[in-house]
Scaffold this active site. Structure first.
Site, short mmCIF file in Angstrom:
data_model
loop_
_atom_site.label_atom_id
_atom_site.label_comp_id
_atom_site.label_asym_id
_atom_site.label_seq_id
_atom_site.Cartn_x
_atom_site.Cartn_y
_atom_site.Cartn_z
N TYR A 164 -2.26 -0.28 10.01
CA TYR A 164 -2.48 -0.84 8.67
C TYR A 164 -1.21 -0.72 7.84
CZ TYR A 164 -3.97 -1.01 3.80
OH TYR A 164 -4.06 -1.30 2.46
N SER A 170 0.83 -1.21 0.00
CA SER A 170 0.00 0.00 0.00
C SER A 170 0.86 1.25 0.00
CB SER A 170 -0.90 0.00 1.24
OG SER A 170 -1.52 1.25 1.43
#
Length: 335
Positions: free
Chosen positions: A152, A127
């Protein structure tokens, strides 16, 4: 070619599975159909995939060591695309254990499966969130990413480190793709475009963080999928120029690669909303809010490495992509 796609009922997993089926691949899709967002949307995606006889689905949680071991023992894959994950930056602030279970334990189970049972290539989702505190724009894979802003992001960074370990120790060919703000038809309900569209059509104010002073490398899903398919067909290989004295984070002396996959066309958030207003024919009521924990002001992808490696050239501006999303949204929700 037989491909395992984890997270096949998810937004990108669904779109990728469709593309692989169109080119004649056999696809085994797995997903746990969790309730992070509307399960009916996930099931609707799966129904469309199941219409193709070359697609098979298994309801399975990648965090289950026993079930993942059995999956790899009973099947032979030419490639594995690991997209299953607990997504969302803000959700990680309140549900941290979900991220370790899905993103760390789940990824370990995938790595172990590939290690013991083989696959020509493991491609996995990282990501743009891993860039965290990095201020140099555009973001480059060749810069260090050691200061994440959210759990995350930390789990995605952990995935990259774990992949390198397995590439180094066991020769598992691993390619990580850092996705940049993917949007498009069949998208996730927790993403900005979905929330904005729903809010504007219902006449409710839409939350706009950091007073709207945000920049994102919004990337249309079809461009993402084309890049992923190209990467599948180019297994990671050692970089003969890699040097331990000045290590390149994106490559290795092991069969390991990291690439940004984005649009390389940064768009201001307020322009994004403006285009959506034009497509919907309605003005948005803006609920301007402060910066949220775990968020960053700007994400811009340097995609030159992926372009050089596989010819990746994203071609969809938001002026084209947003209308396609709205067309799908109106049709699916009948509004």
């Amino acid at each position: 070619m037989r491909v395992l796609v984890t997270g096949a009922a998810g937004f990108i997993g669904y779109a990728l599975s469709q593309a692989l089926l169109r080119r004649g691949n056999d696809v085994l899709g797995v997903d746990n159909l969790n309730s992070y967002y509307d399960v009916r949307l996930k099931e609707a995606r799966l129904d469309r995939l199941k219409a193709d006889s070359r697609f098979r689905f298994e309801l399975l949680d990648v965090a289950s060591r026993e079930k993942m071991t059995a999956l790899f023992a009973l099947n032979k894959f030419d490639a594995v695309v690991h997209l299953a994950a607990q997504a969302g930056v803000r959700y990680s602030l309140t549900n941290p254990h979900a991220y370790v279970d899905a993103n760390v334990v789940g990824f370990l189970n995938v790595l172990e499966g590939v290690r013991h049972h083989g696959a020509g290539h493991l491609v996995y989702a990282s990501s743009s969130s891993v860039y965290g505190a990095n201020a140099k724009l555009p973001f480059s894979e060749h810069d260090s990413v050691d200061h994440p802003f959210s759990l995350y992001a930390a789990t995605k960074k952990a995935n990259e480190l774990m992949a390198h370990t397995y590439a180094h120790l066991y020769g598992v060919r691993c390619t990580g793709l850092r996705f940049f703000t993917v949007y498009g038809p069949w998208g996730r309900p927790d993403m900005a475009l979905f929330l904005f569209t729903k809010g504007i059509l219902s006449g409710r104010p839409i939350p706009v963080f950091n007073q709207g002073n945000m920049v994102r490398d919004f990337t249309y899903v079809d461009d993402i999928v084309e890049g992923v398919v190209r990467v599948i067909d180019r297994p990671a290989a050692p970089n003969p120029s890699w040097r331990a004295e000045s290590p390149d984070p994106a490559t290795s002396q092991a069969p390991y690669r990291i690439y940004n996959i984005g649009n390389n066309r940064p768009v201001k958030l307020m322009r994004y909303i403006e285009v959506l207003e034009q497509v919907l024919g309605r003005k948005a009521a803006l609920d301007l809010q402060p910066m949220q924990k775990g968020d960053v002001v700007a994400t811009i992808a340097d995609v030159s490495a992926l372009e050089q490696a596989v010819g990746y050239r994203p071609s969809t501006p938001v002026e084209v992509g947003i209308p396609k999303f709205v067309e799908w949204y109106r049709s699916y929700y009948k509004v």
